[in-house]
Design a protein around this motif. Structure first.
Motif, short mmCIF file in Angstrom:
data_model
loop_
_atom_site.label_atom_id
_atom_site.label_comp_id
_atom_site.label_asym_id
_atom_site.label_seq_id
_atom_site.Cartn_x
_atom_site.Cartn_y
_atom_site.Cartn_z
N TRP A 32 -2.70 0.15 2.95
CA TRP A 32 -1.28 0.22 3.31
C TRP A 32 -0.88 -1.16 3.81
CZ3 TRP A 32 1.87 3.95 1.92
CH2 TRP A 32 1.34 5.18 1.60
N SER A 33 0.07 -1.78 3.18
CA SER A 33 0.48 -3.14 3.49
C SER A 33 1.91 -3.17 4.01
CB SER A 33 0.38 -3.99 2.21
OG SER A 33 0.86 -5.29 2.43
N VAL A 34 2.14 -3.99 5.04
CA VAL A 34 3.50 -4.17 5.57
C VAL A 34 4.18 -5.22 4.69
CG1 VAL A 34 4.90 -4.82 7.55
CG2 VAL A 34 2.72 -3.65 7.91
N THR A 35 4.97 -4.75 3.73
CA THR A 35 5.63 -5.66 2.80
C THR A 35 6.97 -6.16 3.32
OG1 THR A 35 6.59 -3.79 1.61
CG2 THR A 35 4.49 -4.65 0.79
N ALA A 36 7.61 -5.37 4.17
CA ALA A 36 8.89 -5.74 4.77
C ALA A 36 9.01 -5.02 6.10
CB ALA A 36 10.05 -5.38 3.85
N PRO A 37 8.73 -5.70 7.22
CA PRO A 37 8.82 -5.03 8.52
C PRO A 37 10.19 -4.40 8.73
CG PRO A 37 7.82 -7.20 8.75
CD PRO A 37 8.35 -7.11 7.35
N GLY A 38 10.18 -3.21 9.28
CA GLY A 38 11.41 -2.48 9.55
C GLY A 38 11.10 -1.02 9.71
N PRO A 39 12.12 -0.17 9.82
CA PRO A 39 11.88 1.26 9.98
C PRO A 39 11.00 1.79 8.85
CG PRO A 39 14.20 0.76 10.27
CD PRO A 39 13.53 -0.50 9.78
N VAL A 40 10.06 2.64 9.19
CA VAL A 40 9.13 3.19 8.19
C VAL A 40 9.91 3.87 7.06
CG1 VAL A 40 7.27 4.86 7.82
CG2 VAL A 40 7.26 3.41 9.85
N ALA B 37 12.47 2.95 5.66
CA ALA B 37 13.03 1.97 4.73
C ALA B 37 12.05 1.59 3.62
CB ALA B 37 13.47 0.71 5.50
N GLY B 38 10.80 2.01 3.74
CA GLY B 38 9.84 1.77 2.67
C GLY B 38 9.10 0.44 2.73
N GLY B 39 9.07 -0.20 3.88
CA GLY B 39 8.39 -1.49 4.01
C GLY B 39 6.89 -1.38 4.12
N LEU B 40 6.36 -0.17 4.20
CA LEU B 40 4.92 0.06 4.25
C LEU B 40 4.55 0.65 2.90
CD1 LEU B 40 2.49 -0.07 6.18
CD2 LEU B 40 2.98 2.28 6.81
N ARG B 41 3.77 -0.11 2.12
CA ARG B 41 3.46 0.30 0.75
C ARG B 41 1.96 0.39 0.52
NH1 ARG B 41 8.04 -2.46 -2.28
NH2 ARG B 41 9.75 -1.22 -1.48
N LEU B 42 1.56 1.34 -0.31
CA LEU B 42 0.17 1.48 -0.73
C LEU B 42 -0.05 0.49 -1.87
CD1 LEU B 42 -2.48 3.01 -0.32
CD2 LEU B 42 -1.67 4.67 -2.00
N VAL B 43 -0.99 -0.44 -1.68
CA VAL B 43 -1.24 -1.50 -2.66
C VAL B 43 -2.72 -1.54 -3.04
CG1 VAL B 43 0.69 -2.91 -1.83
CG2 VAL B 43 -1.58 -3.25 -0.87
N ASP B 44 -3.00 -2.15 -4.16
CA ASP B 44 -4.38 -2.43 -4.56
C ASP B 44 -4.67 -3.88 -4.24
OD1 ASP B 44 -5.08 0.08 -5.65
OD2 ASP B 44 -3.97 -0.39 -7.49
N ARG B 45 -5.85 -4.13 -3.68
CA ARG B 45 -6.28 -5.48 -3.33
C ARG B 45 -7.72 -5.68 -3.77
NH1 ARG B 45 -3.97 -6.94 2.64
NH2 ARG B 45 -1.81 -7.04 2.01
#
Length: 102
Positions: free
Chosen positions: A30-38, A40-48
């Motif tokens: 789970w990556s913080v792509t855009a800090p802000g209210p949860v 708003a979708g700024g926490l995204r599941l990503v592959d790394r």
């Protein structure tokens, strides 16, 4: 940091005596792509890429991760982000999955 392909396959005995082999080249986080209210979708599941452990380090396959209130403050933009795309959570439980080649 060495590439994920340098992580040697490791046979581990898991729950119920199953043997697991660590050969994955990617992991989910789970990556913080855009800090802000949860909401708003700024926490995204990503592959790394799976990181290769450095000298005196152990690679851990995380099975559970705790998120503290400070992590939530960063995620929600109330505290500064230390690194873009940061992954919240620093209290983990898991299995040893590899170590640096000697």
């Amino acid at each position: 940091m060495a590439g994920a392909e340098t992580v040697a396959a490791a046979a581990l005995t898991g729950k119920r005596g199953r043997v697991m082999t660590v050969v994955d080249k990617t992991m989910r986080a789970w990556s913080v792509t855009a800090p802000g209210p949860v909401e708003a979708g700024g926490l995204r599941l990503v592959d790394r890429p799976v990181p290769a452990p450095g000298e005196d380090e152990l690679l851990v396959r995380v099975r559970a991760c705790g998120v503290c209130r400070a992590d939530l403050h960063v995620t929600e933009g109330e505290l500064p982000v230390h690194r873009p795309g940061g992954v919240p959570g620093h209290v983990v439980a898991g299995d040893g999955a590899g170590c640096a080649a000697s």
